[in-house]
Design a protein around this motif. Structure first.
Motif, short mmCIF file in Angstrom:
data_model
loop_
_atom_site.label_atom_id
_atom_site.label_comp_id
_atom_site.label_asym_id
_atom_site.label_seq_id
_atom_site.Cartn_x
_atom_site.Cartn_y
_atom_site.Cartn_z
N THR A 72 81.28 -26.28 35.29
CA THR A 72 81.13 -26.59 33.87
C THR A 72 81.52 -25.40 33.00
O THR A 72 81.55 -24.25 33.47
CB THR A 72 79.68 -26.97 33.54
OG1 THR A 72 78.86 -25.80 33.72
CG2 THR A 72 79.19 -28.09 34.45
N PRO A 73 81.80 -25.64 31.70
CA PRO A 73 82.07 -24.53 30.79
C PRO A 73 80.93 -23.52 30.73
O PRO A 73 81.16 -22.31 30.64
CB PRO A 73 82.26 -25.22 29.44
CG PRO A 73 82.73 -26.60 29.79
CD PRO A 73 82.00 -26.94 31.05
N LEU A 94 89.19 -14.64 32.10
CA LEU A 94 89.19 -15.94 31.43
C LEU A 94 90.59 -16.52 31.37
O LEU A 94 90.79 -17.72 31.60
CB LEU A 94 88.62 -15.78 30.01
CG LEU A 94 88.57 -17.06 29.16
CD1 LEU A 94 87.76 -18.14 29.86
CD2 LEU A 94 88.00 -16.75 27.78
N SER A 95 91.58 -15.69 31.09
CA SER A 95 92.97 -16.15 31.05
C SER A 95 93.40 -16.69 32.41
O SER A 95 94.05 -17.74 32.50
CB SER A 95 93.88 -15.01 30.61
OG SER A 95 95.24 -15.40 30.64
N PHE A 100 94.54 -21.39 35.92
CA PHE A 100 94.32 -22.01 37.22
C PHE A 100 93.76 -23.42 37.07
O PHE A 100 94.25 -24.37 37.71
CB PHE A 100 93.37 -21.15 38.04
CG PHE A 100 92.98 -21.75 39.37
CD1 PHE A 100 93.94 -22.06 40.31
CD2 PHE A 100 91.64 -22.02 39.65
CE1 PHE A 100 93.58 -22.63 41.54
CE2 PHE A 100 91.28 -22.58 40.87
CZ PHE A 100 92.25 -22.88 41.81
N PHE A 101 92.75 -23.59 36.21
CA PHE A 101 92.17 -24.91 36.04
C PHE A 101 93.13 -25.87 35.33
O PHE A 101 93.06 -27.09 35.54
CB PHE A 101 90.84 -24.83 35.31
CG PHE A 101 89.69 -24.48 36.21
CD1 PHE A 101 89.12 -25.45 37.03
CD2 PHE A 101 89.19 -23.19 36.27
CE1 PHE A 101 88.07 -25.15 37.88
CE2 PHE A 101 88.14 -22.87 37.12
CZ PHE A 101 87.59 -23.85 37.93
N ASP A 102 94.03 -25.34 34.51
CA ASP A 102 95.08 -26.20 33.94
C ASP A 102 95.90 -26.83 35.04
O ASP A 102 96.25 -28.03 34.98
CB ASP A 102 96.00 -25.38 33.02
CG ASP A 102 95.50 -25.34 31.58
OD1 ASP A 102 94.62 -26.16 31.23
OD2 ASP A 102 96.00 -24.49 30.81
N VAL A 110 90.67 -31.87 39.08
CA VAL A 110 89.52 -31.94 38.17
C VAL A 110 89.93 -32.73 36.94
O VAL A 110 91.12 -32.84 36.63
CB VAL A 110 89.02 -30.53 37.77
CG1 VAL A 110 88.61 -29.72 38.99
CG2 VAL A 110 90.09 -29.77 36.98
N VAL A 111 88.94 -33.28 36.23
CA VAL A 111 89.24 -34.11 35.06
C VAL A 111 89.51 -33.25 33.84
O VAL A 111 90.46 -33.49 33.09
CB VAL A 111 88.07 -35.08 34.79
CG1 VAL A 111 88.33 -35.89 33.52
CG2 VAL A 111 87.86 -36.01 35.98
N LEU A 112 88.68 -32.22 33.60
CA LEU A 112 88.80 -31.36 32.43
C LEU A 112 88.78 -29.90 32.86
O LEU A 112 88.18 -29.55 33.89
CB LEU A 112 87.66 -31.63 31.44
CG LEU A 112 87.62 -33.03 30.81
CD1 LEU A 112 86.34 -33.17 29.99
CD2 LEU A 112 88.85 -33.26 29.92
N ASN A 113 89.40 -29.06 32.05
CA ASN A 113 89.43 -27.63 32.31
C ASN A 113 88.15 -27.00 31.76
O ASN A 113 87.95 -26.94 30.55
CB ASN A 113 90.66 -27.00 31.64
CG ASN A 113 90.82 -25.53 31.95
OD1 ASN A 113 89.87 -24.84 32.29
ND2 ASN A 113 92.05 -25.05 31.83
#
Length: 323
Positions: A72-73, A94-95, A100-102, A110-113
């Motif tokens: 989660t965020p 963070l960058s 990576f999650f993009d 995954v559904v959302l970054n």
């Protein structure tokens, strides 16, 4: 403080076990990993830094009992707060995570970054940390080099290249014989800079003479154009050159050694010449955009970080305090 894995990151191109979270997420996650680190990022320094950052985060998530789709965020934010270190270090992490999650989103892992909505750390820098070498110190350094042998001629040419072109040590290390050429009106050096940028910088007359004297003494003028311009010595005390390039690390060592021999401050570095050249030109009223091009910066704000004129004003003011 968040505990993160201190496992070493292998050199670029070497096979290494994937993080367990990526392995368990399946083929699409493994594809995204390979795509992000080895197809998107070609700069070895960026690749290594991003690999380290993502691996440490995934190791931390493993310890928290999370899987890739459940991160989660809030957990990304919690990790960054506990990571500690400088704002630049946390913003780099963070960058790396956002990118990576993009890829994981694009590959439907995954559904959302979870890193997209996490705010970075404000890092306001009005002046860089690199100390400036003064004009007098630079002249003293160049004059101190014994040019009675080829290594001395090489060192003088390297130091003058740093001083008179404002190039980075890495760019000087990449120079090839073919990068030193005459364009019909003057000599130029073609530098390969960060981000794949290529620039031609005119060579002033004294630097031109220094490079030519070195090339002649080294006997490399007739060698292939793609062979190194600045060559490494056989060893630290040798006055004989090899065919291998002088690396950026060796250039840094060269500068430190010459500074010590000249009795100059050891805190100075190859980058100090870059600071001095930029500050000197701005002091003379050279337009910022021209200095920006010489420095190879994409943004004028970056060039401004090298400007030490304000420091000189401040130094003059504090000298007037009447205590």
């Amino acid at each position: 403080m968040v505990k993160v894995s201190s496992a070493s990151v292998p050199a670029t191109g070497e096979a290494a076990p994937l993080p367990s979270l990526v392995e368990r997420a399946g083929g699409a996650a493994r594809f995204a990993w390979d795509e992000y680190f080895y197809a998107v990022h070609h700069n070895p320094h960026t690749q290594k830094a991003y690999l380290r950052a993502v691996r440490r985060f995934l190791d931390w998530c493993e310890g928290q009992g999370r899987e890739l789709p459940t991160i989660t965020p809030g957990q990304v934010g919690q990790y960054l707060v506990g990571l500690g270190g400088s704002p630049a270090k946390r913003n780099l992490a963070l960058s790396a995570l956002r990118g990576f999650f993009d890829r994981l989103v694009n590959r439907h892992v995954v559904v959302l970054n979870p890193a997209t909505s996490v705010k970075g750390v404000k890092d306001q820098v009005v002046e860089g940390k690199t100390p400036e070498i003064t004009v007098e110190q630079a002249r003293t350094l160049l004059a101190s080099v014994d040019t009675g042998h080829v290594v001395g001629l090489r060192d003088r040419a390297v130091l003058a290249t740093l001083a008179y072109t404002a190039c980075r040590a890495g760019a000087a290390a990449k120079l090839r014989l073919g990068d030193f050429q005459h364009d019909g009106s003057q000599s130029v050096l073609r530098f390969q800079e960060k981000g794949g940028k290529s620039r031609e910088i005119p060579v002033r007359h004294d630097l031109d003479g220094f490079i030519r004297a070195y090339v002649e003494a080294a006997g490399v003028g007739g060698q292939p154009k793609d062979s190194p311009l600045f060559r490494a010595a056989v060893n630290g005390t040798s006055r004989t050159l090899t065919g291998n390039p002088l690396t950026s690390k060796r250039i840094c060592e060269l500068v430190k050694r010459r500074l010590k021999d000249a009795g100059l401050p050891s805190r100075l570095s190859p980058h100090s010449f870059r600071v001095a050249a930029i500050t000197d030109l701005l002091t003379q009223g050279v337009p910022l955009e021209d200095v920006q091009y010489l420095a190879g910066h994409a943004e004028p704000r970056t060039t401004g970080l090298y400007d030490r004129r304000q420091k000189k004003v401040t130094r003059n003011i504090v000298e007037r305090i009447s205590i």
